[in-house]
Design an enzyme around this catalytic site. Structure first.
Site, PDB file in Angstrom:
ATOM      1  N   ASP A  96       0.855  -1.186   0.000  1.00 25.70           N
ATOM      2  CA  ASP A  96       0.000   0.000   0.000  1.00 25.70           C
ATOM      3  C   ASP A  96       0.893   1.239   0.000  1.00 25.70           C
ATOM      4  O   ASP A  96       2.113   1.135   0.111  1.00 25.70           O
ATOM      5  CB  ASP A  96      -0.946  -0.020   1.201  1.00 25.70           C
ATOM      6  CG  ASP A  96      -0.216  -0.099   2.524  1.00 25.70           C
ATOM      7  OD1 ASP A  96       1.006   0.140   2.554  1.00 25.70           O
ATOM      8  OD2 ASP A  96      -0.858  -0.399   3.543  1.00 25.70           O
ATOM      9  N   SER A  97       0.296   2.410  -0.116  1.00 26.86           N
ATOM     10  CA  SER A  97       1.101   3.623  -0.277  1.00 26.86           C
ATOM     11  C   SER A  97       1.569   4.220   1.041  1.00 26.86           C
ATOM     12  O   SER A  97       2.399   5.109   1.063  1.00 26.86           O
ATOM     13  CB  SER A  97       0.285   4.685  -1.019  1.00 26.86           C
ATOM     14  OG  SER A  97      -0.768   5.141  -0.179  1.00 26.86           O
ATOM     15  N   GLY A  98       1.011   3.739   2.153  1.00 25.50           N
ATOM     16  CA  GLY A  98       1.300   4.355   3.447  1.00 25.50           C
ATOM     17  C   GLY A  98       0.286   5.414   3.820  1.00 25.50           C
ATOM     18  O   GLY A  98       0.246   5.870   4.962  1.00 25.50           O
ATOM     19  N   GLY A  99      -0.549   5.792   2.867  1.00 24.97           N
ATOM     20  CA  GLY A  99      -1.513   6.860   3.103  1.00 24.97           C
ATOM     21  C   GLY A  99      -2.492   6.559   4.213  1.00 24.97           C
ATOM     22  O   GLY A  99      -2.744   7.396   5.080  1.00 24.97           O
ATOM     23  N   PHE A 100      -3.039   5.346   4.232  1.00 27.43           N
ATOM     24  CA  PHE A 100      -4.056   5.011   5.240  1.00 27.43           C
ATOM     25  C   PHE A 100      -3.493   5.163   6.649  1.00 27.43           C
ATOM     26  O   PHE A 100      -4.142   5.708   7.537  1.00 27.43           O
ATOM     27  CB  PHE A 100      -4.568   3.585   5.026  1.00 27.43           C
ATOM     28  CG  PHE A 100      -5.602   3.170   6.033  1.00 27.43           C
ATOM     29  CD1 PHE A 100      -6.924   3.582   5.905  1.00 27.43           C
ATOM     30  CD2 PHE A 100      -5.256   2.410   7.140  1.00 27.43           C
ATOM     31  CE1 PHE A 100      -7.885   3.223   6.847  1.00 27.43           C
ATOM     32  CE2 PHE A 100      -6.201   2.038   8.089  1.00 27.43           C
ATOM     33  CZ  PHE A 100      -7.519   2.454   7.944  1.00 27.43           C
ATOM     34  N   ASP A 150      -2.784   8.393  -1.913  1.00 32.73           N
ATOM     35  CA  ASP A 150      -4.085   9.062  -1.983  1.00 32.73           C
ATOM     36  C   ASP A 150      -4.458   9.604  -0.614  1.00 32.73           C
ATOM     37  O   ASP A 150      -3.868   9.222   0.398  1.00 32.73           O
ATOM     38  CB  ASP A 150      -5.165   8.089  -2.464  1.00 32.73           C
ATOM     39  CG  ASP A 150      -5.369   6.931  -1.492  1.00 32.73           C
ATOM     40  OD1 ASP A 150      -4.371   6.510  -0.849  1.00 32.73           O
ATOM     41  OD2 ASP A 150      -6.495   6.441  -1.358  1.00 32.73           O
ATOM     42  N   ASP A 270      -8.059  -7.362   0.671  1.00 32.57           N
ATOM     43  CA  ASP A 270      -7.076  -7.576   1.739  1.00 32.57           C
ATOM     44  C   ASP A 270      -7.657  -7.067   3.040  1.00 32.57           C
ATOM     45  O   ASP A 270      -8.529  -6.196   3.047  1.00 32.57           O
ATOM     46  CB  ASP A 270      -5.775  -6.802   1.465  1.00 32.57           C
ATOM     47  CG  ASP A 270      -5.901  -5.348   1.911  1.00 32.57           C
ATOM     48  OD1 ASP A 270      -5.386  -5.011   2.995  1.00 32.57           O
ATOM     49  OD2 ASP A 270      -6.564  -4.554   1.203  1.00 32.57           O
ATOM     50  N   CYS A 308     -13.541 -28.197   8.674  1.00 35.40           N
ATOM     51  CA  CYS A 308     -12.294 -27.592   8.197  1.00 35.40           C
ATOM     52  C   CYS A 308     -11.161 -28.618   8.199  1.00 35.40           C
ATOM     53  O   CYS A 308     -11.062 -29.437   9.112  1.00 35.40           O
ATOM     54  CB  CYS A 308     -11.935 -26.414   9.101  1.00 35.40           C
ATOM     55  SG  CYS A 308     -10.430 -25.556   8.604  1.00 35.40           S
ATOM     56  N   CYS A 310      -7.852 -27.634   7.967  1.00 31.83           N
ATOM     57  CA  CYS A 310      -6.593 -26.928   8.217  1.00 31.83           C
ATOM     58  C   CYS A 310      -5.779 -27.669   9.284  1.00 31.83           C
ATOM     59  O   CYS A 310      -6.291 -28.548   9.989  1.00 31.83           O
ATOM     60  CB  CYS A 310      -6.846 -25.480   8.639  1.00 31.83           C
ATOM     61  SG  CYS A 310      -7.373 -25.256  10.365  1.00 31.83           S
ATOM     62  N   CYS A 313      -7.409 -27.539  12.836  1.00 30.37           N
ATOM     63  CA  CYS A 313      -8.607 -28.363  13.058  1.00 30.37           C
ATOM     64  C   CYS A 313      -8.315 -29.858  12.961  1.00 30.37           C
ATOM     65  O   CYS A 313      -9.010 -30.667  13.574  1.00 30.37           O
ATOM     66  CB  CYS A 313      -9.703 -27.958  12.077  1.00 30.37           C
ATOM     67  SG  CYS A 313     -10.357 -26.304  12.431  1.00 30.37           S
ATOM     68  N   HIS A 339      -5.965 -21.101  11.315  1.00 30.09           N
ATOM     69  CA  HIS A 339      -7.340 -21.474  10.958  1.00 30.09           C
ATOM     70  C   HIS A 339      -8.038 -20.368  10.169  1.00 30.09           C
ATOM     71  O   HIS A 339      -8.647 -20.627   9.122  1.00 30.09           O
ATOM     72  CB  HIS A 339      -8.156 -21.816  12.206  1.00 30.09           C
ATOM     73  CG  HIS A 339      -9.610 -21.955  11.896  1.00 30.09           C
ATOM     74  ND1 HIS A 339     -10.147 -23.089  11.321  1.00 30.09           N
ATOM     75  CD2 HIS A 339     -10.632 -21.061  12.000  1.00 30.09           C
ATOM     76  CE1 HIS A 339     -11.437 -22.894  11.095  1.00 30.09           C
ATOM     77  NE2 HIS A 339     -11.760 -21.683  11.506  1.00 30.09           N
TER      78      HIS A 339
END
Length: 381
Positions: A96-100, A150, A270, A308, A310, A313, A339
C-alpha cells in the site's frame, strides 16, 4: 512497447451474478481471482511462516509501506535485494502507499498540496510523506503491485470536503505516475475515492482511468459506513472500471463482504481481520463466529470447525486452544491465525468454483444461511 508487469486475464463471468473469474499475472507468479490477500504489515503475516501461507493457497500478500519505511527502512530492504528476498517470499507482493496509516494519525498530521506532515508514531519525530516519497519507498521495496498515494477521507464527510479530497488524490496520482522509476518491473494501481457520493466516484474513476494505470482500487470503503452503502458504491463504481484490468477493494476481509464484493465485480481483497481477531481467540467457521476463549469451550474436545481441514482443526481441540490463549501462549495465536487464514483462502476457492459453475448467487444464500448472516442482529466481525 514493453509488456505491462501486471496483466489481468478474464476467464469467465458467472451467468447468475456477473462475478468475474480471472488470473492476475505478476513478475513473481500468477494468482486466481477473486482472491483474498493475507496482510504482512511488517514483512511478515503475524505468527506465520511464508511457507505456511503459500501452502494455504495464497500466492500474493500485502505489506505496508509506512511501517517498513519507519523500520527497518526501505534502503536497508533494497540493500537486502528487495522485499521478496528480505522476507523469503517468492510469490507476488502488493504494497500500500502508506496513506491510510498516515491519515489514521489524525491528531498528529497536517495535509498540504505537497503531501502530509505527521509525527512518527514510534518516537514522535516529524516526518513528511508525499506522492514522490511513497513511490521512492515502494520502488526500493520492489513490490509487484504498488499503490498510488491518496488521501483517505473520514466517514462521514461533507460533499465539499470529499470533492476537494478527490481532486487532490487525482493530482497526487499524476505525480505518482511521473515519479514511478520502475514501470517495466512494478505495476502501479490508481485508487478511486469519493466516499458515498456517486457523482464523486464517477469523477474519480473517469480521471484515473484516463491515466491508464495497470490496475485500479476502490478506496474509502469499509471505514465505518453501513454495509448497504458499501455494496451500493461497489455496484455503482465497478462498472466505471476497465474490464481488462484488476479491481481491488481495499481493507475488506469479512466473509460476507468477500462474497458480496465478488458478486459486484471485485477481483482482489485484503484485510488484517483474520489475524487481528485470531489474537483474541475469535475464529471464522462454517457455522459462524466462534470465540474459542469463552468459558463454554473449557471442556470442548472438538475442533474449531468440524468441516475444516486446516492444520489446526486436524490436530487440536477448542479446549486446548482456549487454554493456550488464556495462558497467553503464542502457539494458541498461531493456531487461530492458521485457521482463520485457511478459512478465507478456502472460502475464496469456493467462490471461484461457484463462479465457474454459474451458481455464486446460490452459494451466497447457502453460506449466509449457514453462517447466520440472515438472522436478525447477526454477529459480524
Amino acid at each position: 512497447m514493453s509488456q505491462q508487469p501486471i496483466r489481468y486475464e478474464l476467464i469467465k463471468k458467472c451467468k447468475q451474478t456477473g462475478a468475474r473469474l480471472g488470473i492476475v499475472h505478476t513478475p513473481h507468479g500468477s494468482f486466481e481471482t477473486p482472491a483474498f490477500m493475507p496482510v504482512g504489515t511488517q514483512a511478515t503475516v503475524k505468527t506465520m511462516a511464508p511457507e505456511e501461507i503459500k501452502a494455504m493457497g495464497a500466492n500474493i500478500i500485502l505489506s505496508n509501506t509506512y511501517h517498513l519505511w519507519l523500520r527497518p527502512g526501505h534502503e536497508l530492504i533494497k540493500e537486502a535485494g528487495g522485499l521478496h528476498k528480505f522476507m523469503n517470499w517468492d510469490g507476488a507482493i502488493l504494497t500500500d502507499s502508506g496513506g491510510f496509516q498516515v491519515f489514521s494519525l489524525s491528531d498528529m498530521r497536517k495535509i498540504t498540496e505537497e503531501g502530509v506532515h505527521f509525527r512518527n508514531h514510534l518516537n514522535g519525530s516529524k516526518m513528511f510523506l508525499s506522492p514522490e516519497k511513497a513511490m521512492e519507498i515502494q520502488n526500493a521495496l520492489g513490490s509487484d503491485i504498488m499503490m498510488a498515494f491518496d488521501e483517505c477521507p473520514p466517514f462521514p464527510a461533507t460533499f465539499e470536503y470529499m470533492k476537494a479530497s478527490v481532486e487532490r488524490t487525482t493530482r497526487w496520482a499524476e505525480r505518482c505516475l511521473k515519479a514511478h522509476a520502475r514501470p517495466d518491473e512494478q505495476g502501479l494501481f490508481g485508487i478511486i475515492q469519493g466516499g458515498e457520493f456517486e457523482e464523486l466516484r464517477k469523477q474519480s474513476a473517469r480521471d484515473l482511468v484516463a491515466m491508464d494505470f495497470p490496475g485500479y482500487a476502490i478506496g474509502g470503503l469499509s471505514v465505518g459506513e453501513p454495509k448497504p452503502i458499501m455494496n451500493r458504491m461497489l455496484e455503482y463504481t465497478t462498472p466505471l472500471m476497465p474490464e481488462n484490468k484488476p479491481r481491488y477493494l481495499m481493507g475488506v476481509g469479512s466473509p460476507d463482504s468477500l462474497i458480496d464484493g465478488s458478486i459486484r465485480g471485485i477481483d482482489m481483497f485484503d484485510c488484517v481481520l483474520p489475524t487481528r481477531i485470531a489474537r483474541n481467540g475469535t475464529c471464522m467457521t462454517s457455522q459462524g463466529r466462534v470465540v474459542v476463549k469463552n468459558a463454554k469451550f473449557a471442556k470442548d474436545f472438538t475442533p474449531i470447525d468440524p468441516e475444516c481441514d486446516c492444520y489446526t482443526c486436524k490436530n487440536y481441540t477448542k479446549a486446548y486452544i482456549r487454554h493456550l490463549i488464556k495462558a497467553d501462549e503464542t502457539f494458541g495465536i498461531r493456531l487461530t491465525s492458521t485457521h482463520n487464514l485457511h478459512f478465507l483462502q478456502n472460502l475464496m476457492r469456493q467462490v471461484r468454483e461457484a463462479i465457474r459453475e454459474d451458481r455464486l448467487g446460490d452459494f451466497r444464500e447457502e453460506f449466509f444461511e449457514k453462517y447466520g448472516f440472515n438472522k436478525p442482529n447477526a454477529k459480524n466481525f
